[in-house]
Scaffold this active site. Structure first.
Site, PDB file in Angstrom:
ATOM      1  N   SER A  20       0.830  -1.208   0.000  1.00  0.00           N
ATOM      2  CA  SER A  20       0.000   0.000   0.000  1.00  0.00           C
ATOM      3  C   SER A  20       0.865   1.259   0.000  1.00  0.00           C
ATOM      4  O   SER A  20       1.880   1.332   0.702  1.00  0.00           O
ATOM      5  CB  SER A  20      -0.902  -0.007   1.236  1.00  0.00           C
ATOM      6  OG  SER A  20      -1.544   1.239   1.339  1.00  0.00           O
ATOM      7  N   THR A  67      -8.770  -1.867   4.375  1.00  0.00           N
ATOM      8  CA  THR A  67      -8.761  -2.211   2.953  1.00  0.00           C
ATOM      9  C   THR A  67      -9.120  -3.684   2.761  1.00  0.00           C
ATOM     10  O   THR A  67      -9.605  -4.335   3.706  1.00  0.00           O
ATOM     11  CB  THR A  67      -7.406  -1.780   2.309  1.00  0.00           C
ATOM     12  OG1 THR A  67      -7.511  -1.959   0.898  1.00  0.00           O
ATOM     13  CG2 THR A  67      -6.216  -2.558   2.842  1.00  0.00           C
ATOM     14  N   LYS A  71     -13.595  -4.241   4.407  1.00  0.00           N
ATOM     15  CA  LYS A  71     -14.399  -3.010   4.432  1.00  0.00           C
ATOM     16  C   LYS A  71     -15.857  -3.237   4.858  1.00  0.00           C
ATOM     17  O   LYS A  71     -16.496  -2.320   5.362  1.00  0.00           O
ATOM     18  CB  LYS A  71     -14.374  -2.343   3.048  1.00  0.00           C
ATOM     19  CG  LYS A  71     -13.049  -1.683   2.743  1.00  0.00           C
ATOM     20  CD  LYS A  71     -13.042  -1.034   1.375  1.00  0.00           C
ATOM     21  CE  LYS A  71     -11.698  -0.384   1.109  1.00  0.00           C
ATOM     22  NZ  LYS A  71     -11.611   0.171  -0.250  1.00  0.00           N
ATOM     23  N   ASN A  92     -14.047   2.507   5.079  1.00  0.00           N
ATOM     24  CA  ASN A  92     -12.612   2.452   4.755  1.00  0.00           C
ATOM     25  C   ASN A  92     -11.779   3.329   5.697  1.00  0.00           C
ATOM     26  O   ASN A  92     -10.552   3.336   5.594  1.00  0.00           O
ATOM     27  CB  ASN A  92     -12.352   2.853   3.296  1.00  0.00           C
ATOM     28  CG  ASN A  92     -12.458   4.350   3.092  1.00  0.00           C
ATOM     29  OD1 ASN A  92     -13.355   4.977   3.633  1.00  0.00           O
ATOM     30  ND2 ASN A  92     -11.547   4.908   2.339  1.00  0.00           N
ATOM     31  N   ASP A 107     -14.203   6.483   0.272  1.00  0.00           N
ATOM     32  CA  ASP A 107     -14.015   5.957  -1.093  1.00  0.00           C
ATOM     33  C   ASP A 107     -14.976   6.636  -2.071  1.00  0.00           C
ATOM     34  O   ASP A 107     -14.625   6.882  -3.227  1.00  0.00           O
ATOM     35  CB  ASP A 107     -14.297   4.446  -1.133  1.00  0.00           C
ATOM     36  CG  ASP A 107     -13.103   3.621  -0.673  1.00  0.00           C
ATOM     37  OD1 ASP A 107     -11.969   4.145  -0.680  1.00  0.00           O
ATOM     38  OD2 ASP A 107     -13.308   2.449  -0.303  1.00  0.00           O
ATOM     39  N   ALA A 132     -18.292  -6.469  -6.363  1.00  0.00           N
ATOM     40  CA  ALA A 132     -19.439  -6.111  -5.511  1.00  0.00           C
ATOM     41  C   ALA A 132     -19.010  -6.094  -4.048  1.00  0.00           C
ATOM     42  O   ALA A 132     -19.817  -6.333  -3.156  1.00  0.00           O
ATOM     43  CB  ALA A 132     -20.588  -7.102  -5.736  1.00  0.00           C
ATOM     44  N   ALA A 135     -15.426  -1.657  -1.917  1.00  0.00           N
ATOM     45  CA  ALA A 135     -15.062  -0.553  -2.819  1.00  0.00           C
ATOM     46  C   ALA A 135     -16.148  -0.353  -3.876  1.00  0.00           C
ATOM     47  O   ALA A 135     -16.538   0.781  -4.176  1.00  0.00           O
ATOM     48  CB  ALA A 135     -13.714  -0.844  -3.471  1.00  0.00           C
ATOM     49  N   TYR A 228      -3.776  -0.239  -8.211  1.00  0.00           N
ATOM     50  CA  TYR A 228      -2.570   0.348  -8.776  1.00  0.00           C
ATOM     51  C   TYR A 228      -1.425  -0.585  -8.445  1.00  0.00           C
ATOM     52  O   TYR A 228      -1.476  -1.334  -7.474  1.00  0.00           O
ATOM     53  CB  TYR A 228      -2.323   1.767  -8.244  1.00  0.00           C
ATOM     54  CG  TYR A 228      -2.239   1.858  -6.747  1.00  0.00           C
ATOM     55  CD1 TYR A 228      -3.361   2.172  -5.995  1.00  0.00           C
ATOM     56  CD2 TYR A 228      -1.047   1.614  -6.081  1.00  0.00           C
ATOM     57  CE1 TYR A 228      -3.293   2.258  -4.622  1.00  0.00           C
ATOM     58  CE2 TYR A 228      -0.976   1.697  -4.706  1.00  0.00           C
ATOM     59  CZ  TYR A 228      -2.096   2.018  -3.972  1.00  0.00           C
ATOM     60  OH  TYR A 228      -2.033   2.087  -2.613  1.00  0.00           O
TER      61      TYR A 228
HETATM   62  P1  ATR Z   1     -12.891  -4.361  -1.256  1.00  0.00           P
HETATM   63  O1  ATR Z   1     -13.431  -4.052   0.072  1.00  0.00           O
HETATM   64  O2  ATR Z   1     -11.558  -3.723  -1.511  1.00  0.00           O
HETATM   65  O3  ATR Z   1     -13.877  -4.105  -2.327  1.00  0.00           O
HETATM   66  P2  ATR Z   1     -13.648  -7.091  -1.078  1.00  0.00           P
HETATM   67  O4  ATR Z   1     -14.855  -6.650  -0.316  1.00  0.00           O
HETATM   68  O5  ATR Z   1     -12.870  -8.270  -0.612  1.00  0.00           O
HETATM   69  O6  ATR Z   1     -12.598  -5.931  -1.231  1.00  0.00           O
HETATM   70  O7  ATR Z   1     -14.154  -7.311  -2.590  1.00  0.00           O
HETATM   71  C1  ATR Z   1     -13.319  -7.840  -3.551  1.00  0.00           C
HETATM   72  C2  ATR Z   1     -14.079  -7.937  -4.876  1.00  0.00           C
HETATM   73  O8  ATR Z   1     -13.175  -8.467  -5.850  1.00  0.00           O
HETATM   74  C3  ATR Z   1     -15.261  -8.885  -4.820  1.00  0.00           C
HETATM   75  O9  ATR Z   1     -16.267  -8.401  -5.676  1.00  0.00           O
HETATM   76  C4  ATR Z   1     -14.675 -10.191  -5.362  1.00  0.00           C
HETATM   77  O10 ATR Z   1     -15.611 -11.050  -5.985  1.00  0.00           O
HETATM   78  P3  ATR Z   1     -16.435 -12.133  -5.120  1.00  0.00           P
HETATM   79  O11 ATR Z   1     -17.609 -11.394  -4.565  1.00  0.00           O
HETATM   80  O12 ATR Z   1     -16.794 -13.169  -6.097  1.00  0.00           O
HETATM   81  O13 ATR Z   1     -15.497 -12.636  -4.056  1.00  0.00           O
HETATM   82  C5  ATR Z   1     -13.763  -9.636  -6.425  1.00  0.00           C
HETATM   83  N1  ATR Z   1     -12.702 -10.603  -6.758  1.00  0.00           N
HETATM   84  C6  ATR Z   1     -11.611 -10.907  -6.027  1.00  0.00           C
HETATM   85  N2  ATR Z   1     -10.846 -11.830  -6.641  1.00  0.00           N
HETATM   86  C7  ATR Z   1     -11.474 -12.116  -7.817  1.00  0.00           C
HETATM   87  C8  ATR Z   1     -11.195 -12.985  -8.910  1.00  0.00           C
HETATM   88  N3  ATR Z   1     -10.109 -13.755  -8.927  1.00  0.00           N
HETATM   89  N4  ATR Z   1     -12.073 -13.031  -9.939  1.00  0.00           N
HETATM   90  C9  ATR Z   1     -13.187 -12.258  -9.939  1.00  0.00           C
HETATM   91  N5  ATR Z   1     -13.509 -11.400  -8.936  1.00  0.00           N
HETATM   92  C10 ATR Z   1     -12.669 -11.338  -7.888  1.00  0.00           C
END
Ligand code: ATR
Length: 288
Positions: A20, A67, A71, A92, A107, A132, A135, A228
């Site tokens: 980060s 993060t 979240k 966040n 965010d 979903a 973020a 990033y």
């Molecule tokens: P953040 O709070 O940063 O948004 P998060 O709540 O863990 O992190 O959400 C991560 C998102 O990335 C989710 O939408 C996750 O999809 P799932 O709901 O199916 O878990 C998505 N994501 C993470 N790895 C993925 C992958 N390899 N392929 C597709 N979607 C992925």
């Protein structure tokens, strides 16, 4: 800088968190305003989230960022939520107050500011958001008022359904959802003006990439990747090669970070200092 018993602490918790750029940006801001505070990253797996939050409270930290992937889960460990964080359903930024830990969401304003600075027009636009999680929720919330159509594509249908249910109830606007597959993404992109990647692909230790080909990315698209990294993300590279307008995640990182700084300190964030700190790190390691 000299750290003493009086030095306050801010932190970022997530998994992963090592790359980060928030510590670089926030420590530069504290130093610029001569605030006796250090910002430290902590790798916190989900199984340790409750203990970590309790520890922060008992140690009297000033506040912390949250993060991937905490979240949404963090909410149950907080005493209070700012109305925006409650409506979004994700936090966040946390402020440690006399009466308990208060959750905020910066965010949403981070993405709005990033798009505004790049003069992206949202009126009458169709926005496709990938992911979903926490973020994505903030981004949907931020854009749903202005955009004409919002489409959310996610790997796990259940999570997209929950986002739709929660945010439609709170906002009274329709959110379309679908699966994050090559076919549905290619189909959605044909009618999309702005594509935003809010998944944690590439940052959660998995070796995976978005199901998107360069041919799907037509020139008329604007593409924002909130991730990033050491170099341009794969999505932005493909988008640039297709002639799309691209926006990197650093811009959103900067504005959500400035808003968090103001919550913790009550002072105006030194935006130029923070921007310069991030620019010095580029190309540098990063998550979000
Ligand atoms: P953040 O709070 O940063 O948004 P998060 O709540 O863990 O992190 O959400 C991560 C998102 O990335 C989710 O939408 C996750 O999809 P799932 O709901 O199916 O878990 C998505 N994501 C993470 N790895 C993925 C992958 N390899 N392929 C597709 N979607 C992925």
């Amino acid at each position: 800088m000299l750290i003493t018993g009086k030095t306050r602490v801010c932190a970022i918790i997530g998994e992963p968190v090592e790359h980060s750029l928030s510590p670089l940006m926030q420590n530069a801001a504290f130093q610029a305003l001569r605030i006796d505070c250090v910002y430290v990253p902590f790798r916190v797996p989900s199984s340790c989230l409750r203990d970590a939050v309790r520890g922060f409270r008992s140690q009297g930290v000033l506040g912390f960022n949250v993060t991937i992937p905490h979240k949404i889960k963090i909410i149950k460990y907080l005493a209070e939520l700012h109305p925006l964080a409650r409506n979004i359903g994700a936090v966040n930024t946390v402020l440690n107050t006399k009466t308990g830990l208060v959750g905020y969401n910066t965010d949403a304003m981070g993405v709005i500011e990033a798009l505004r600075r790049k003069r992206v027009r949202l009126n009458d636009s169709t926005v496709t958001i990938l992911g979903a999680g926490g973020a994505a929720r903030a981004i949907v919330y931020a854009l749903v008022e202005t955009a004409h159509r919002i489409v959310v594509l996610n790997r796990t249908r259940r999570k997209a359904r929950k986002l739709k249910r929660d945010l439609e109830r709170r906002l009274g606007r329709q959110i379309e959802i679908g699966d994050l597959t090559r076919k549905s993404l290619a189909e959605a992109l044909r009618a999309t003006d702005l594509l935003i990647n809010a998944t944690s692909i590439g940052m959660n230790g998995e070796d995976s990439s978005l199901p998107i080909s360069q041919a799907d990315l037509q020139q008329h698209l604007t593409v924002l990747d909130i991730a990033y990294g050491r170099s341009e993300t794969e999505l932005l590279r493909k988008a640039r090669r297709s002639g799309c307008r691209t926006i990197g995640g650093i811009e959103m990182l900067l504005h959500q970070g400035a808003a968090a700084f103001e919550i913790w300190t009550g002072m105006k964030a030194p935006l130029t200092t923070m921007r310069n700190a991030l620019a010095c790190a580029k190309p540098g390691g990063g998550s979000r």
